[in-house]
Design a protein around this motif. Structure first.
Motif, PDB file in Angstrom:
ATOM      1  N   HIS A  60     -10.964  -5.552  -2.706  1.00 62.56           N
ATOM      2  CA  HIS A  60     -10.182  -5.041  -1.582  1.00 62.56           C
ATOM      3  C   HIS A  60      -8.926  -4.319  -2.092  1.00 62.56           C
ATOM      4  CE1 HIS A  60      -8.886  -4.947   2.629  1.00 62.56           C
ATOM      5  NE2 HIS A  60      -7.676  -5.241   2.180  1.00 62.56           N
ATOM      6  N   LEU A  61      -8.215  -4.935  -3.033  1.00 61.26           N
ATOM      7  CA  LEU A  61      -7.031  -4.298  -3.600  1.00 61.26           C
ATOM      8  C   LEU A  61      -7.374  -2.968  -4.246  1.00 61.26           C
ATOM      9  CD1 LEU A  61      -5.122  -7.260  -5.317  1.00 61.26           C
ATOM     10  CD2 LEU A  61      -4.648  -6.215  -3.092  1.00 61.26           C
ATOM     11  N   LYS A  62      -8.458  -2.947  -4.988  1.00 58.33           N
ATOM     12  CA  LYS A  62      -8.878  -1.724  -5.673  1.00 58.33           C
ATOM     13  C   LYS A  62      -9.270  -0.643  -4.668  1.00 58.33           C
ATOM     14  CE  LYS A  62     -12.040   0.020  -9.168  1.00 58.33           C
ATOM     15  NZ  LYS A  62     -13.184  -0.282 -10.024  1.00 58.33           N
ATOM     16  N   ASP A  63     -10.059  -1.009  -3.674  1.00 56.59           N
ATOM     17  CA  ASP A  63     -10.504  -0.040  -2.665  1.00 56.59           C
ATOM     18  C   ASP A  63      -9.337   0.548  -1.882  1.00 56.59           C
ATOM     19  OD1 ASP A  63     -13.092  -0.548  -3.490  1.00 56.59           O
ATOM     20  OD2 ASP A  63     -13.618  -1.757  -1.723  1.00 56.59           O
ATOM     21  N   LYS A  64      -8.326  -0.268  -1.616  1.00 52.50           N
ATOM     22  CA  LYS A  64      -7.158   0.177  -0.839  1.00 52.50           C
ATOM     23  C   LYS A  64      -6.045   0.732  -1.726  1.00 52.50           C
ATOM     24  CE  LYS A  64      -8.923  -1.220   3.000  1.00 52.50           C
ATOM     25  NZ  LYS A  64      -9.598  -0.246   3.817  1.00 52.50           N
ATOM     26  N   LYS A  65      -6.286   0.711  -3.057  1.00 53.37           N
ATOM     27  CA  LYS A  65      -5.310   1.199  -4.030  1.00 53.37           C
ATOM     28  C   LYS A  65      -3.967   0.476  -3.895  1.00 53.37           C
ATOM     29  CE  LYS A  65      -7.388   5.726  -4.565  1.00 53.37           C
ATOM     30  NZ  LYS A  65      -8.517   5.877  -3.775  1.00 53.37           N
ATOM     31  N   LEU A  66      -4.042  -0.841  -3.791  1.00 53.42           N
ATOM     32  CA  LEU A  66      -2.854  -1.683  -3.641  1.00 53.42           C
ATOM     33  C   LEU A  66      -2.555  -2.341  -4.983  1.00 53.42           C
ATOM     34  CD1 LEU A  66      -3.849  -3.358  -0.255  1.00 53.42           C
ATOM     35  CD2 LEU A  66      -2.346  -1.382  -0.609  1.00 53.42           C
ATOM     36  N   LYS A  67      -1.476  -1.941  -5.601  1.00 61.08           N
ATOM     37  CA  LYS A  67      -1.139  -2.444  -6.926  1.00 61.08           C
ATOM     38  C   LYS A  67      -0.005  -3.464  -6.908  1.00 61.08           C
ATOM     39  CE  LYS A  67      -2.689   1.794  -9.144  1.00 61.08           C
ATOM     40  NZ  LYS A  67      -3.950   1.348  -9.630  1.00 61.08           N
ATOM     41  N   GLN A  68       0.718  -3.566  -5.806  1.00 63.76           N
ATOM     42  CA  GLN A  68       1.850  -4.477  -5.746  1.00 63.76           C
ATOM     43  C   GLN A  68       1.372  -5.924  -5.786  1.00 63.76           C
ATOM     44  OE1 GLN A  68       1.079  -2.149  -3.465  1.00 63.76           O
ATOM     45  NE2 GLN A  68       2.777  -0.722  -3.269  1.00 63.76           N
ATOM     46  N   ARG A  69       2.137  -6.749  -6.466  1.00 62.44           N
ATOM     47  CA  ARG A  69       1.760  -8.159  -6.632  1.00 62.44           C
ATOM     48  C   ARG A  69       1.983  -8.985  -5.374  1.00 62.44           C
ATOM     49  NH1 ARG A  69       3.578  -9.742 -12.733  1.00 62.44           N
ATOM     50  NH2 ARG A  69       2.636  -7.941 -13.723  1.00 62.44           N
ATOM     51  N   PHE A  70       2.845  -8.525  -4.464  1.00 63.54           N
ATOM     52  CA  PHE A  70       3.149  -9.329  -3.284  1.00 63.54           C
ATOM     53  C   PHE A  70       1.963  -9.505  -2.355  1.00 63.54           C
ATOM     54  CE2 PHE A  70       4.703  -5.020  -2.242  1.00 63.54           C
ATOM     55  CZ  PHE A  70       3.969  -4.746  -1.088  1.00 63.54           C
ATOM     56  N   TRP A  71       0.943  -8.662  -2.466  1.00 61.84           N
ATOM     57  CA  TRP A  71      -0.225  -8.802  -1.586  1.00 61.84           C
ATOM     58  C   TRP A  71      -0.911 -10.145  -1.797  1.00 61.84           C
ATOM     59  CZ3 TRP A  71       0.005  -5.922   2.369  1.00 61.84           C
ATOM     60  CH2 TRP A  71       0.499  -4.620   2.297  1.00 61.84           C
ATOM     61  N   LEU A  72      -0.907 -10.639  -2.994  1.00 67.89           N
ATOM     62  CA  LEU A  72      -1.512 -11.937  -3.293  1.00 67.89           C
ATOM     63  C   LEU A  72      -0.818 -13.042  -2.492  1.00 67.89           C
ATOM     64  CD1 LEU A  72      -3.385 -13.788  -5.001  1.00 67.89           C
ATOM     65  CD2 LEU A  72      -1.584 -13.794  -6.718  1.00 67.89           C
ATOM     66  N   ALA A  73       0.496 -13.103  -2.558  1.00 71.55           N
ATOM     67  CA  ALA A  73       1.250 -14.130  -1.829  1.00 71.55           C
ATOM     68  C   ALA A  73       1.108 -13.944  -0.322  1.00 71.55           C
ATOM     69  CB  ALA A  73       2.720 -14.084  -2.236  1.00 71.55           C
ATOM     70  N   TRP A  74       1.174 -12.714   0.127  1.00 71.16           N
ATOM     71  CA  TRP A  74       1.083 -12.462   1.563  1.00 71.16           C
ATOM     72  C   TRP A  74      -0.293 -12.837   2.108  1.00 71.16           C
ATOM     73  CZ3 TRP A  74       3.872  -7.183   2.771  1.00 71.16           C
ATOM     74  CH2 TRP A  74       5.232  -7.318   2.490  1.00 71.16           C
ATOM     75  N   PHE A  75      -1.338 -12.537   1.344  1.00 66.73           N
ATOM     76  CA  PHE A  75      -2.679 -12.889   1.822  1.00 66.73           C
ATOM     77  C   PHE A  75      -2.869 -14.401   1.799  1.00 66.73           C
ATOM     78  CE2 PHE A  75      -7.429 -13.088   1.310  1.00 66.73           C
ATOM     79  CZ  PHE A  75      -7.710 -12.704   2.611  1.00 66.73           C
TER      80      PHE A  75
END
Length: 99
Positions: A60-75
């Motif tokens: 999902h991160l790769k497909d959405k081109k999301l490189k920020q680390r905060f997505w892990l904590a937020w999810f």
């Protein structure tokens, strides 16, 4: 979270993330001293480690081109909110009718 479709990621894998949250709660309970309550942040911390190695999340991160680390904590926080929507970490109780 909805803008980056994390809600869809969750709903498409709800059973997996629900089980992950329940196991994280059980694990966190083994680390907390007797008589103390497990806090949502304790469960989020455990879930972060599981989500970090989840291939579905990585894709999902790769497909959405999301490189920020905060997505892990937020999810991880999003998962806890979905599985345990009330302030207390426990399975939701059915509401009584006609009360």
């Amino acid at each position: 979270m909805t803008g980056k479709q994390f809600d869809k990621l969750y709903s498409q894998n709800a059973a997996k993330y629900t089980e992950m949250a329940q196991k994280a709660l059980a694990y966190a309970q083994t680390c907390i001293p007797a008589g103390e309550k497990v806090r949502p942040g304790d469960v989020v911390s455990v879930i972060q480690n599981a989500v970090r190695i989840d291939p579905t999340f990585e894709r999902h991160l790769k497909d959405k081109k999301l490189k920020q680390r905060f997505w892990l904590a937020w999810f991880a926080e999003y998962i806890v909110e979905q599985v345990f929507p009330q302030p207390e970490l426990m399975n939701p109780q059915p509401k009584k009718q006609g009360g």
